[in-house]
Design an enzyme around this catalytic site. Sequence first.
Site, mmCIF file in Angstrom:
data_model
loop_
_atom_site.group_PDB
_atom_site.id
_atom_site.type_symbol
_atom_site.label_atom_id
_atom_site.label_comp_id
_atom_site.label_asym_id
_atom_site.label_seq_id
_atom_site.Cartn_x
_atom_site.Cartn_y
_atom_site.Cartn_z
ATOM 1 N N ARG A 64 45.905 52.712 35.222
ATOM 2 C CA ARG A 64 47.113 51.897 35.462
ATOM 3 C C ARG A 64 47.493 51.049 34.233
ATOM 4 O O ARG A 64 48.667 50.816 33.974
ATOM 5 C CB ARG A 64 46.853 51.001 36.685
ATOM 6 N N ILE B 75 56.489 47.369 38.095
ATOM 7 C CA ILE B 75 55.501 48.338 38.581
ATOM 8 C C ILE B 75 54.965 47.700 39.863
ATOM 9 O O ILE B 75 54.622 46.510 39.880
ATOM 10 C CB ILE B 75 54.381 48.581 37.534
ATOM 11 N N SER B 76 54.925 48.460 40.962
ATOM 12 C CA SER B 76 54.570 47.889 42.261
ATOM 13 C C SER B 76 53.110 47.444 42.311
ATOM 14 O O SER B 76 52.251 47.973 41.593
ATOM 15 C CB SER B 76 54.833 48.909 43.367
ATOM 16 N N GLN B 77 52.853 46.500 43.222
ATOM 17 C CA GLN B 77 51.485 46.024 43.493
ATOM 18 C C GLN B 77 50.625 47.235 43.898
ATOM 19 O O GLN B 77 51.079 48.081 44.678
ATOM 20 C CB GLN B 77 51.596 45.023 44.652
ATOM 21 N N PRO B 78 49.372 47.322 43.404
ATOM 22 C CA PRO B 78 48.530 48.488 43.712
ATOM 23 C C PRO B 78 48.422 48.791 45.209
ATOM 24 O O PRO B 78 48.513 49.949 45.627
ATOM 25 C CB PRO B 78 47.168 48.101 43.128
#
Length: 221
Positions: free
Chosen positions: A42, A68-71
């Site tokens: 990531r 970028i979205s939260q994992p």
Amino acid sequence: MKLSETEKDLYRIAREKMVETQIKARGIKDERVLEAMLKVPRHLFVDEALRDQAYGDFPLPIGEGQTISQPYIVAVMTEALELKGNERVLEVGTGSGYQTAILAELAFWVYTIEKYSTLLEKAKKILLNLGYKNISFKLGDGSLGWKEVAPFDAIIVTAAAPQIPPPLIEQLIEGGRIVIPVGDVYSQVLIKGIKKGGKLYTETLEPVRFVKLVGAYGFKE
Ligand code: SAM
């Protein structure tokens, strides 16, 4: 910049911790999703200055006012697609390309559409450098889907929409799954839909907050 072996180990440890504390601990069980999130680096999908924050429990800026979205959200959305390995998946909102990489690990082919050429080109370069060969890229309005290569077994929309875009429902196969945040520009709920008998049956997964889908079936600019 090339990463040293020590740095690579540190990022691997951060990734293991991310999967244990943010993903598994919150109930994600699909082993293939957990494996993919352990594998995909990531930190390579964010700017160098943000690499040390890449495995944190939050979204990060990627340019053009996007994120970028939260994992955990990546994990929830991916698990809901129920991928087994032979699917053709449409992703609307390439962004950094991180979610694209996770999908490329889990499906046969990924078709990804992004509105900003800067983001699309950056993501494409990273994904090709990582060796992914099962991704097609398109610049444009993903709220219209990708008619020329439809239908899809699964569709994921990673930007907030005021409604489920009708072309996306049309471009889903019978039995196909769609996951999409639906609501207003401030807050949304994650919707999972399954197409049966030509109709979409939906359930609500959880509250979320995404940047907006801008396009014909999205919000205005
Ligand atoms: N999945 C991405 C990742 O892992 O980095 C995060 C995507 S970000 C939350 C949402 C993305 O959707 C942005 O890159 C934005 O430019 C894109 N977007 C917004 N409207 C779009 C549209 N109509 N078609 C395609 N992409 C769109």
